[in-house]
Design an enzyme around this catalytic site. Structure first.
Site, PDB file in Angstrom:
ATOM      1  N   ASP A 118       0.870  -1.177   0.000  1.00  0.00           N
ATOM      2  CA  ASP A 118       0.000   0.000   0.000  1.00  0.00           C
ATOM      3  C   ASP A 118       0.910   1.231   0.000  1.00  0.00           C
ATOM      4  O   ASP A 118       1.803   1.338   0.847  1.00  0.00           O
ATOM      5  CB  ASP A 118      -0.891  -0.017   1.240  1.00  0.00           C
ATOM      6  CG  ASP A 118      -1.866   1.157   1.301  1.00  0.00           C
ATOM      7  OD1 ASP A 118      -1.706   2.129   0.543  1.00  0.00           O
ATOM      8  OD2 ASP A 118      -2.798   1.098   2.122  1.00  0.00           O
ATOM      9  N   CYS A 121       1.480   3.203   3.239  1.00  0.00           N
ATOM     10  CA  CYS A 121       2.005   2.434   4.373  1.00  0.00           C
ATOM     11  C   CYS A 121       3.500   2.706   4.540  1.00  0.00           C
ATOM     12  O   CYS A 121       4.294   2.474   3.616  1.00  0.00           O
ATOM     13  CB  CYS A 121       1.732   0.950   4.125  1.00  0.00           C
ATOM     14  SG  CYS A 121       2.777  -0.198   5.017  1.00  0.00           S
ATOM     15  N   CYS A 124       5.686  -0.326   4.176  1.00  0.00           N
ATOM     16  CA  CYS A 124       5.733  -0.746   2.770  1.00  0.00           C
ATOM     17  C   CYS A 124       6.795   0.067   2.029  1.00  0.00           C
ATOM     18  O   CYS A 124       7.542  -0.464   1.205  1.00  0.00           O
ATOM     19  CB  CYS A 124       4.378  -0.550   2.098  1.00  0.00           C
ATOM     20  SG  CYS A 124       3.054  -1.575   2.758  1.00  0.00           S
ATOM     21  N   ARG A 148      -5.399  -0.336   1.950  1.00  0.00           N
ATOM     22  CA  ARG A 148      -5.998  -0.664   3.241  1.00  0.00           C
ATOM     23  C   ARG A 148      -7.269   0.126   3.536  1.00  0.00           C
ATOM     24  O   ARG A 148      -8.126  -0.317   4.303  1.00  0.00           O
ATOM     25  CB  ARG A 148      -4.990  -0.401   4.360  1.00  0.00           C
ATOM     26  CG  ARG A 148      -3.716  -1.212   4.274  1.00  0.00           C
ATOM     27  CD  ARG A 148      -2.678  -0.663   5.231  1.00  0.00           C
ATOM     28  NE  ARG A 148      -2.323   0.714   4.909  1.00  0.00           N
ATOM     29  CZ  ARG A 148      -1.720   1.543   5.735  1.00  0.00           C
ATOM     30  NH1 ARG A 148      -1.429   1.151   6.961  1.00  0.00           N
ATOM     31  NH2 ARG A 148      -1.425   2.782   5.354  1.00  0.00           N
TER      32      ARG A 148
END
Length: 233
Positions: A118, A121, A124, A148
């Site tokens: 994502d 994120c 991430c 998300r």
């Protein structure tokens, strides 16, 4: 002679009762339908008497008679180390989406991991910053999208546009660096398929890393730590 016939009859009766009943898919489907569990496929599992049930919510296991349900990790102990085989049926579903993955391929590939990511994120982003190092260590990284905040959120539209970009690797890297994402209005990619698969893997957050044997690792791992896990498989 009569005694021999009686012995044969006893042996046949004993043998016949030891043979497990054949799997009745319809019985299993009807039993699970009572609990609003939608069955996509029923296949024999590596364990005799237990069936692998592919559902919209993930993999479960049900006995031939539909009486007992098992959910959770199942380990194969036949090798040097225990191998979690619970999610292996989902690997085919992941490979079915390979044409929709953004792939950072290792020049000397030893391992392939699939990552649900994502762009909003932080971990991430941190994982993506280490993709070059992972590639150097022989790890190919394949990305699937998992916005998300839902498919109606702006981030989902941005991620769809990244996946539809003519240069998706560059677009994803720029997005993680904070660059503005150019929205592609006619993008046809269906990210709901990515999200459904992530849910079937029972992921709880991003990044989520699927190993070659189907095991799911949640959260960020440093390249050396991930490599160490891969080398133990």
């Amino acid at each position: 002679m009569k005694r021999k016939l009686l012995l044969w009859a006893a042996c046949i009766a004993t043998f016949s009762t030891s043979i497990p009943a054949a799997t009745d898919d319809k019985v299993i489907e009807e039993k699970l339908a009572r609990y609003n569990i939608s069955v996509e496929s029923i296949k024999p599992s590596p364990i005799v008497g237990l069936n692998t049930i592919d559902t919209s919510d993930g993999i479960i296991y049900v006995t031939d008679d539909g009486k007992y349900l098992v959910q959770g990790p199942i380990y194969d102990l036949s090798g040097k180390v225990p191998v979690n085989i619970s999610n292996q049926p989902l690997l085919k579903k992941a490979d079915a989406l390979k044409d929709e993955m953004i792939v950072f391929k290792a020049p000397k590939e030893k391992y392939v991991v699939t990552v649900f990511t994502d762009i909003t994120c932080g971990y991430c982003k941190k994982l993506h910053e280490s993709v070059g190092e992972l590639n150097d260590k022989g790890v190919t990284v394949r990305y699937l999208a998992y916005p998300r905040q839902g498919l109606n959120h702006e981030s989902a539209k941005q991620m769809a546009s990244i996946w539809c970009n003519a240069l998706p690797q560059n677009a994803l890297t720029k997005a993680f660096k904070g660059d503005e994402v150019a929205i592609i209005d006619d993008c046809k990619i269906d990210l709901s398929k990515h999200m459904k698969l992530g849910s079937q893997f029972k992921m709880t957050g991003t990044p989520a890393i699927v190993l070659p044997d189907g095991q799911l690792l949640s959260g960020y791992l440093a390249p050396d730590d991930l490599l160490k896990i891969l080398e133990q498989k």
